[in-house]
Design an enzyme around this catalytic site. Structure first.
Site, mmCIF file in Angstrom:
data_model
loop_
_atom_site.group_PDB
_atom_site.id
_atom_site.type_symbol
_atom_site.label_atom_id
_atom_site.label_comp_id
_atom_site.label_asym_id
_atom_site.label_seq_id
_atom_site.Cartn_x
_atom_site.Cartn_y
_atom_site.Cartn_z
ATOM 1 N N ARG A 142 45.263 36.914 51.452
ATOM 2 C CA ARG A 142 45.761 37.829 50.576
ATOM 3 C C ARG A 142 46.412 36.746 49.191
ATOM 4 O O ARG A 142 47.024 35.852 49.694
ATOM 5 C CB ARG A 142 46.872 38.671 50.874
ATOM 6 C CG ARG A 142 46.320 39.694 51.958
ATOM 7 C CD ARG A 142 47.098 40.775 52.130
ATOM 8 N NE ARG A 142 47.568 41.579 51.235
ATOM 9 C CZ ARG A 142 48.652 42.670 51.231
ATOM 10 N NH1 ARG A 142 49.186 42.520 52.706
ATOM 11 N NH2 ARG A 142 48.724 43.450 50.454
ATOM 12 N N ASP A 146 49.815 52.922 48.052
ATOM 13 C CA ASP A 146 49.295 52.683 49.531
ATOM 14 C C ASP A 146 48.756 53.954 50.330
ATOM 15 O O ASP A 146 48.502 54.015 51.268
ATOM 16 C CB ASP A 146 50.793 52.458 50.624
ATOM 17 C CG ASP A 146 51.327 51.276 50.021
ATOM 18 O OD1 ASP A 146 50.438 50.063 49.543
ATOM 19 O OD2 ASP A 146 52.635 50.994 50.212
HETATM 20 C C1 S3P Z 1 55.362 47.057 48.378
HETATM 21 C C2 S3P Z 1 54.667 47.052 47.189
HETATM 22 C C3 S3P Z 1 53.239 47.417 47.190
HETATM 23 C C4 S3P Z 1 52.866 47.795 48.304
HETATM 24 C C5 S3P Z 1 53.337 47.587 49.632
HETATM 25 C C6 S3P Z 1 54.758 47.340 49.809
HETATM 26 C C7 S3P Z 1 56.966 46.641 48.373
HETATM 27 O O1 S3P Z 1 52.623 46.285 47.122
HETATM 28 O O2 S3P Z 1 51.578 48.141 48.382
HETATM 29 O O3 S3P Z 1 52.902 48.293 50.841
HETATM 30 O O4 S3P Z 1 57.681 46.970 49.552
HETATM 31 O O5 S3P Z 1 57.115 46.101 47.480
HETATM 32 P P1 S3P Z 1 52.462 45.427 45.442
HETATM 33 O O6 S3P Z 1 53.706 44.949 44.969
HETATM 34 O O7 S3P Z 1 51.317 44.383 45.668
HETATM 35 O O8 S3P Z 1 51.626 46.568 44.728
#
Ligand code: S3P
Length: 438
Positions: A128, A320
């Site tokens: 990632r 998500d």
């Molecule tokens: C999250 C932010 C999101 C989400 C992840 C949890 C968080 O990711 O997809 O499951 O807890 O800040 P991104 O910030 O990469 O969009």
């Protein structure tokens, strides 16, 4: 596969779903509650902590850095905070498991420490992208080495950080949060501007722990040099975990489910709006507040769904929930079009490709686009799909199996334990016919 043990599921068609489904604690809030409690002064009591592998990995990392954490009962943690400068370095790598949130937020937290740290993750996390945090953190004075933008991350200690004003190129609560956590250790002010507002748990929890912070949707600003005071945290039920049940009950005729006290932060509930646009019957009762977050009971009745052009503005608020939405779209009458969701390609798996491959294997008409998909609703056939170790994809196909023409075998489901321990039992408790095969 990413879990230690290969685990497949078989999901069979059922007549209808009924009952009360109490989903586990919110993953995002659980991670943050652990991190802020760890660097606060005093003892914090967390209730409703998600007993998932992701959030336990974060707790284990903080324990490795010298924080005492007790678990008197499931979902309960007593964290003896060491203060902003009290963490101790570890010569061993810090294993974030499958958790992008864990790795990105911890990197921000560790960027201003006196000691070096190495953060590692599992096979999925190791693919990632991390430049989205290492670039702006470097602008703050941090030194973080990656493997061409990927983990492991080696965070150099002893750097003095300074605040920056940063406009995020993509809407990401993880990036925003990493910068704000680094900003606690920085001289001057750290200011983050988002292209679209994202979940604001870091901001609201920092305020609850007594750190002065200014924030509004899409904007946050804080200054270094303050203290965090231990605070008790009540974690609401995770809307993202409730998503599978919202879709499941919507698509299985005759179903009625109640999901009590689910977190309803508006930056999380885009799926609710999307499903309602598709004709879903989801009501909210007993609205209230828990630990500073809006909560409510979700009551979902089966309803015939129709396809929609998903408004792009909803995308960050349901980032998500796309695997679950894709299953709703496969059952809906007509065409559903998703655009502006390229971020799905860098989640626990490439969620556009993984969903498209699985849905095609079940005879669903789906066309992949670079930033979304075009899905024509109709029948879902039986067959075998691969979740690629992606928890949300496994649970979404479990919902698809409820209305398929035959059983669906879902491969590589062990990682469901990262966010939703006990999913199989809970799902079967309300009428799923889900069995496991190792
Ligand atoms: C999250 C932010 C999101 C989400 C992840 C949890 C968080 O990711 O997809 O499951 O807890 O800040 P991104 O910030 O990469 O969009």
């Amino acid at each position: 596969m990413s879990g230690a043990q290969r685990l497949d599921w078989i999901s069979q068609p059922v007549a209808s779903l009924h009952g009360n489904v109490v989903v586990p604690g919110d993953k995002s809030v659980s991670h943050r509650s652990m991190m802020l409690s760890a660097i606060a002064e005093g003892t914090s009591h967390i209730r409703g902590f998600l007993e998932g592998e992701d959030t336990r990995a974060t707790a284990a990392v903080l324990a490795q850095l010298g924080v005492s954490i007790e678990a008197p009962s499931a979902g309960e943690r007593i964290v003896r905070g060491v203060g902003l400068r009290g963490l101790r370095g570890s010569s061993q790598p810090l294993d974030c498991g499958n958790a992008g949130t864990g790795m990105r937020l911890l990197t921000g937290l560790l960027a201003g420490q006196a000691f070096d740290s190495t953060l590692i993750g599992d096979e999925s996390l190791s693919k990632r992208p991390m430049r989205r945090i290492t670039d702006p953190l470097a602008k703050m004075g941090a030194q973080i080495d990656s493997q061409d933008g990927l983990p492991p991350l080696h965070v150099r200690g002893g750097r003095s950080l300074h605040g920056i004003r940063y406009e995020l190129p993509v809407a990401s609560a993880q990036v925003k949060s990493a910068l704000l956590l680094a900003g606690l250790y920085a001289e001057g002010s750290t200011e983050v501007i988002e292209p679209h507002p994202t979940r604001d748990y870091t901001e609201s929890m920092l305020a609850a722990f007594g750190w002065p912070i200014t924030f509004s949707p899409g904007y946050a600003k804080l200054e270094g040099g303050h203290r965090l005071r231990a605070t008790d945290v009540v974690v609401p039920a995770d809307f993202s975990s409730s998503a599978f049940f919202l879709v499941a009950a919507s698509i299985v005729p005759g179903s009625v489910l109640r999901l009590p006290a689910v977190g309803l932060n508006p930056r999380r509930t885009g799926l609710l709006e999307a499903l309602r646009l598709m004709g879903a019957d989801i009501r909210i009762e007993n609205r209230g507040e828990s630990g500073g977050e809006a909560v409510g009971d979700l009551i979902v009745h089966h309803a015939p769904l129709h396809g929609i052009e998903l408004p792009e503005a909803l995308v960050p608020d349901m980032i998500d929930e796309f695997p679950a939405l894709f299953i709703a779209a496969a059952v809906a009458k007509g065409r559903t079009i998703v655009r502006g969701a390229a971020e799905l390609r860098v989640k626990e798996s490439d969620r556009i490709a993984t969903m498209a491959a699985g849905m095609r294997a079940l005879g669903v008409s789906i066309e992949e686009t670079p930033d979304g998909a075009i899905i024509d609703g109709g029948a879902i056939g039986g067959g075998a799909v691969d979740s690629h170790g992606d928890h949300r994809i496994a649970m979404s196909f479990a919902a698809a199996g409820l209305v398929a023409q035959g059983a669906i075998t879902i491969r590589d489901c062990a990682n469901v334990a990262t966010s939703f321990p006990g999913f199989v039992e809970l799902a079967n408790g309300c009428g799923f016919a889900l069995s496991t095969a190792r």
